[in-house]
Design a protein around this motif. Structure first.
Motif, PDB file in Angstrom:
ATOM      1  N   LYS A   2     -13.507  14.959   1.001  1.00 18.12           N
ATOM      2  CA  LYS A   2     -13.262  13.479   1.163  1.00 18.12           C
ATOM      3  C   LYS A   2     -13.115  12.800   2.699  1.00 18.12           C
ATOM      4  CE  LYS A   2     -11.220  11.876  -3.138  1.00 18.12           C
ATOM      5  NZ  LYS A   2     -10.141  11.226  -3.805  1.00 18.12           N
ATOM      6  N   ASP A   3     -12.521  13.671   3.436  1.00 18.71           N
ATOM      7  CA  ASP A   3     -12.388  13.000   4.680  1.00 18.71           C
ATOM      8  C   ASP A   3     -13.864  13.080   5.417  1.00 18.71           C
ATOM      9  OD1 ASP A   3      -9.850  12.644   4.774  1.00 18.71           O
ATOM     10  OD2 ASP A   3      -8.871  14.328   5.739  1.00 18.71           O
TER      11      ASP A   3
ATOM     12  N   ILE B  95     -19.568   8.193   6.694  1.00 19.44           N
ATOM     13  CA  ILE B  95     -19.803   6.544   6.533  1.00 19.44           C
ATOM     14  C   ILE B  95     -19.758   6.130   7.826  1.00 19.44           C
ATOM     15  CG2 ILE B  95     -19.435   5.063   5.211  1.00 19.44           C
ATOM     16  CD1 ILE B  95     -18.772   6.700   2.870  1.00 19.44           C
ATOM     17  N   VAL B  96     -18.266   6.556   8.255  1.00 15.23           N
ATOM     18  CA  VAL B  96     -18.307   5.282   9.519  1.00 15.23           C
ATOM     19  C   VAL B  96     -19.290   5.778  10.590  1.00 15.23           C
ATOM     20  CG1 VAL B  96     -16.568   5.102  11.524  1.00 15.23           C
ATOM     21  CG2 VAL B  96     -15.718   5.265   8.810  1.00 15.23           C
TER      22      VAL B  96
ATOM     23  N   LYS C 189     -28.923  -2.248  17.644  1.00 15.09           N
ATOM     24  CA  LYS C 189     -28.859  -2.948  18.953  1.00 15.09           C
ATOM     25  C   LYS C 189     -29.923  -2.772  19.885  1.00 15.09           C
ATOM     26  CE  LYS C 189     -24.065  -4.267  19.272  1.00 15.09           C
ATOM     27  NZ  LYS C 189     -22.858  -3.761  19.675  1.00 15.09           N
TER      28      LYS C 189
ATOM     29  N   TYR D 290     -22.600   4.089   9.835  1.00 13.80           N
ATOM     30  CA  TYR D 290     -22.465   2.596  10.337  1.00 13.80           C
ATOM     31  C   TYR D 290     -22.717   2.492  11.670  1.00 13.80           C
ATOM     32  CZ  TYR D 290     -20.886   0.810   5.901  1.00 13.80           C
ATOM     33  OH  TYR D 290     -20.585   0.237   4.424  1.00 13.80           O
TER      34      TYR D 290
ATOM     35  N   SER E  38     -16.008  10.341   4.409  1.00 14.84           N
ATOM     36  CA  SER E  38     -15.248   9.068   4.992  1.00 14.84           C
ATOM     37  C   SER E  38     -15.781   8.909   6.214  1.00 14.84           C
ATOM     38  CB  SER E  38     -13.805   8.954   5.002  1.00 14.84           C
ATOM     39  OG  SER E  38     -13.209   7.830   5.883  1.00 14.84           O
TER      40      SER E  38
ATOM     41  N   ILE F 155       0.836  -1.344   0.053  1.00 10.75           N
ATOM     42  CA  ILE F 155      -0.008   0.052  -0.045  1.00 10.75           C
ATOM     43  C   ILE F 155       0.857   1.248   0.055  1.00 10.75           C
ATOM     44  CG2 ILE F 155      -1.722   1.272   1.507  1.00 10.75           C
ATOM     45  CD1 ILE F 155      -2.809  -1.316   2.080  1.00 10.75           C
TER      46      ILE F 155
ATOM     47  N   GLU G 261     -25.540   0.851  14.028  1.00  4.02           N
ATOM     48  CA  GLU G 261     -25.493  -0.336  14.670  1.00  4.02           C
ATOM     49  C   GLU G 261     -25.975  -0.302  15.975  1.00  4.02           C
ATOM     50  OE1 GLU G 261     -21.431  -3.232  15.351  1.00  4.02           O
ATOM     51  OE2 GLU G 261     -21.368  -1.502  14.243  1.00  4.02           O
TER      52      GLU G 261
ATOM     53  N   LEU H  32      -9.853  17.425  -0.271  1.00  3.95           N
ATOM     54  CA  LEU H  32      -9.365  16.247   0.582  1.00  3.95           C
ATOM     55  C   LEU H  32     -10.419  16.459   1.794  1.00  3.95           C
ATOM     56  CD1 LEU H  32      -5.491  16.816   0.885  1.00  3.95           C
ATOM     57  CD2 LEU H  32      -6.723  14.654   0.539  1.00  3.95           C
TER      58      LEU H  32
ATOM     59  N   THR I 277      -7.691  21.577  -4.067  1.00  2.63           N
ATOM     60  CA  THR I 277      -7.033  20.436  -3.512  1.00  2.63           C
ATOM     61  C   THR I 277      -7.503  20.197  -2.156  1.00  2.63           C
ATOM     62  OG1 THR I 277      -4.894  21.274  -3.297  1.00  2.63           O
ATOM     63  CG2 THR I 277      -5.154  19.754  -5.131  1.00  2.63           C
TER      64      THR I 277
END
Lengths: 582, 216
Positions: free
Chosen positions: A405-406, A412-413, A424, A416, A409, A158, A420, A402, A398
């Motif tokens: 994008k961060d 999305i986390v 639960k 999730y 990301s 990577i 969850e 960036l 740029t």
């Protein structure tokens, strides 16, 4: 007017940019290692730099082959080369701009009666053959070197991917620089003898007419890259051979080195200074250098996936392209000269009509050097401001990208995680509800059993009562008081029917969905039979059932038998098991 | 593009953490089944609990890695292959978790004569899983070394299969005192344990094809 004539050269530059940028960044962009926008910016900047700083060497050689000394001729030669390239590309034949322009120049030589320098031509043709071969040799050497290095270094895949992305960019920049340096001669080389003498002084550096010409040529290549190279880039990766990022890196570097060698005058001089023959500075075909490099890598991998017919077609292209371009050029020059009365060369020729038009009087060489340094400070500031604005914009773009994008990301986390957590809590809620319901069912079942037991007890009591009454009847003297006592007892216990009703209601309530399932399965059961089924489900004995239903035990047995018949049960089937399974 | 090095560093750390988690899960599985066979049920519960947590955390890490791969378009040529390698590795820990929970739920009865063989079966199956994780790790830094490590995985998988067949034969041929239902029950548990080795073999095959693919 000069610019109008230059337009054919610029068209050639545009098509060169559209086609050859794919050689440099095709595999990188096609495999999504480098973004198209980044590739385009880098390629455009470095093509222009290469053209301006190092375009002279290869142009000189072209000038030696045939100095097209009239602007009309230069226009025609460039136009014919452009048309040949365009037409052969449409026919899907391998074509090289370098070969087309040289063919066209030879055509001009033939037409104008200039002698073609065979030694120069020999040099040029030998470099065409040498280009792909050198590309292959460089590719093999670089490939082995890179492989050796990667096996020793043990970089994490990577991390290697990150390095490769940057390396592809840097080497792409070098490739673009070499392309500009080597191939700008094809685009504007023929115009050099007829360039107007302009001198721009920017303080830090100065551009003379020829360098300005190279700048314009470089810009035309860059425009080709920006406007039309995306489609070619997207197809080139899969066209030649499926390349890994490492192989792409090696191939682009090998190709860039080939182009650089044939355009660097300082390298040539350095080699001459140690007593070796100098390198001829000739425009070579970028596509053929790339194909050579790919062949090299293919050979190294054991010759799989090499299309030898491509090699054959390229060799054929070495012969056919110059001949076609030369022929087209010769014919067009004849037309331009005789039909449009355009001066296509200076000098004497039997075929030349000495008719003069306005076009003939175009400056073919400098009469007076035109010195422009009045606008020097102004130009200087404008350029600085422009560069600053571009840098600021690029940085902002740029950083914004960036940032977004961060955020995306983390979003999305986060999504999730919340999902969850939500699931639960839902799960625990449902579980607790289920537990509550279970408890309730248990409680009701117990209650039911209690009621059933109390009915049984009451019935036993009544049995006792009957025997007592029988005993009293059997006695000769009836005691009024005893009878009235008995009556009282009976009245007290008369509520028994109410109890039974209550019990029935309970049973119906508890077994509502049981009845539903039962009727679904056996629709012809009567109400009493359904009732019996509910009691069977409670696992009561026949005796207990008899007392609840207020019938004899024998009748219960008979009813059970009838029920079995109605349900079409065989001898070995257990009634209570089947009912409990419902 | 500018912060690609930072991103790749994070992804490398995540991948390492992921493999650590799977390895711990494998160890807990082995411990758990041995505890069950010896009758240490409280210890077994503890192992089951740990494996459940490890499986959950492996899932969370894999999601993070996938996300980074797609958002920052890392290794565009091989991303799908690498992610499927991680997914298949996740299958190992999923199987482990399922197995342990089946032991917990179904409470199988093991006669004394078979306990020893079953314990050996578990350790063989676990060995193939234990060997595939280092192979997957080394794939990222030195793909050439993967092949040597995979030999062991395939070897232990075969041994697991042999021993499983032997156990099944013993169950059905030499144990007349067991009910048929008990024999079938134990046969299923043998199969469950075998599946861990099979999942490892799948990862091994994927790895060997990836090594060929990634070679320059």
């Amino acid at each position: 007017m000069f610019l109008f004539f230059l337009s054919s050269g610029l068209f050639l530059g545009w098509s060169l940019g559209a086609n050859d940028a794919a050689n440099i960044f095709g595999s990188a962009v096609g495999s999504k290692m480098v973004k198209f926008s980044v590739a385009v910016i880098i390629a455009s900047i470095f093509v222009i730099l290469g053209a301006v700083l190092q375009g002279a060497g290869a142009s000189d050689t072209l000038g030696k082959l045939g100095s097209v000394n009239a602007i009309g001729g230069a226009f025609t030669v460039a136009l014919c080369a452009g048309v040949t390239v365009f037409w052969m590309t449409r026919l899907k034949l391998p074509i090289s701009t370098s070969q087309a322009i040289i063919g066209a120049i030879i055509g001009w030589n033939f037409y104008s009666g200039n002698t073609t320098d065979i030694t120069v031509l020999g040099k040029i043709v030998s470099t065409w053959v040498a280009g792909p071969i050198l590309g292959a040799i460089f590719a093999i050497l670089l490939y082995l070197l890179l492989k050796f290095f990667l096996e020793r270094s043990q970089i994490h895949l990577i991390k290697l991917d990150a390095y490769l992305k940057y390396a592809l960019l840097i080497i792409g920049a070098f490739g673009a620089y070499s392309l500009g340096a080597n191939n700008v001669a094809n685009v504007v080389g023929v115009f050099i003898p007829s360039v107007p003498d302009i001198y721009l002084d920017f303080g830090f550096f100065a551009l003379d007419g020829i360098q300005l010409l190279f700048l314009v040529g470089g810009i035309s290549i860059a425009v080709g890259i920006v406007t039309y190279s995306k489609k070619v880039m997207m197809t080139v990766g899969s066209d030649l051979m499926k390349l890994s990022a490492e192989a792409a890196l090696v191939i682009v570097l090998a190709h860039a080195m080939v182009l650089f060698i044939f355009s660097s005058s300082s390298l040539s001089n350095a080699i001459q200074s140690i007593g070796l023959p100098g390198i001829p500075l000739v425009p070579v075909s970028s596509s053929q250098a790339i194909v050579g490099a790919i062949m090299g890598v293919g050979l190294l991998k054991g010759g799989r996936g090499i299309k030898f017919n491509v090699l054959g077609r390229i060799s054929l292209g070495w012969i056919t392209t110059p001949i076609i371009a030369g022929f087209v050029s010769f014919v067009s020059l004849f037309f331009m000269d005789n039909v449009f009365k355009l001066q296509v060369f200076n000098g004497t020729n039997t075929a030349l009509k000495s008719a003069t038009t306005n076009l003939n009087n175009l400056p073919t060489s400098a009469e007076t050097a035109l010195n422009i340094n009045l606008f020097q400070p102004l130009l200087y500031t404008i350029i600085i401001i422009l560069i600053a604005v571009i840098i600021v914009l690029a940085l902002k773009l740029t950083s914004d990208k960036l940032h977004s994008k961060d955020e995306q990301s983390t979003d999305i986390v986060r999504k999730y995680k919340t999902q969850e957590a939500f699931l639960k809590t839902e799960l625990t809620k449902v579980n607790s509800e289920n537990a509550e319901l279970e408890k309730e069912i248990e409680f009701k079942r117990k209650e039911q059993m209690n009621i059933a037991l109390s009915i049984i007890q009451k019935n036993r009591f009544l049995e006792k009562l009957r025997t007592k009454i029988d005993a009293i009847i059997n006695k000769s003297d009836t005691n009024q008081e005893e009878l009235s006592n008995l009556k009282k007892l009976i009245v007290e216990n008369l509520s028994i029917d109410k109890e039974r009703q209550r019990f029935n209601i309970y049973i119906n309530e508890l077994n509502r969905d049981f009845y539903f399932r039962l009727l679904n399965r056996y629709p012809n059961l009567t109400e009493n039979e359904q009732h019996l089924c509910a009691l069977v489900r409670l696992n009561l004995s026949s005796k207990d059932m008899a007392s609840i239903l207020n019938i004899s035990t024998k009748s219960v047995e008979v009813n059970r038998h009838r029920l079995r018949k109605k349900m079409h049960l065989k001898r070995e089937n257990n009634l209570s098991e089947i009912i409990s399974k419902l | 593009m500018i912060r690609i090095f930072k991103t790749s560093k994070n992804v490398i750390l995540n991948i390492d953490e992921y493999f650590d988690t799977v390895e711990l899960g494998i160890l807990n599985f082995k411990e758990g089944i041995n505890n069950y066979l010896e009758g240490n049920l409280s210890e077994f519960e503890n192992n089951l609990d740990k494996v459940n947590k490890q499986e959950e955390s492996a899932d969370a890490i894999i999601r993070k890695i996938e996300n980074d791969f797609y958002v920052h378009s890392l290794m565009p040529n091989y991303s799908s292959d690498i992610l499927s390698l991680l997914e298949k590795t996740d299958d190992i820990i999923d199987k482990i978790k399922d197995n342990l929970s089946q032991f917990d739920v179904e409470d199988p009865y093991f006669p004394e004569d078979i306990k020893n063989d079953f314990s050996r079966l578990v350790s063989l199956s676990v060995k193939s899983a234990e060997n595939v994780i280092p192979a997957a790790r080394v794939f990222f830094t030195a793909p050439n070394l993967v092949k040597d490590k995979l030999q062991k995985v395939i070897f232990y998988e075969r041994e697991t299969e042999k021993l499983a067949t032997k156990i099944k034969r013993t169950l059905f041929k030499d144990m007349p005192f067991l009910k048929l239902s008990e024999k079938i029950h134990l046969r299923y548990f043998t199969l469950h344990v075998e599946q861990v080795a099979e999942a490892s073999k799948v990862v091994a095959k994927l790895l060997s094809s990836l090594v060929i693919k990634i070679k320059m």
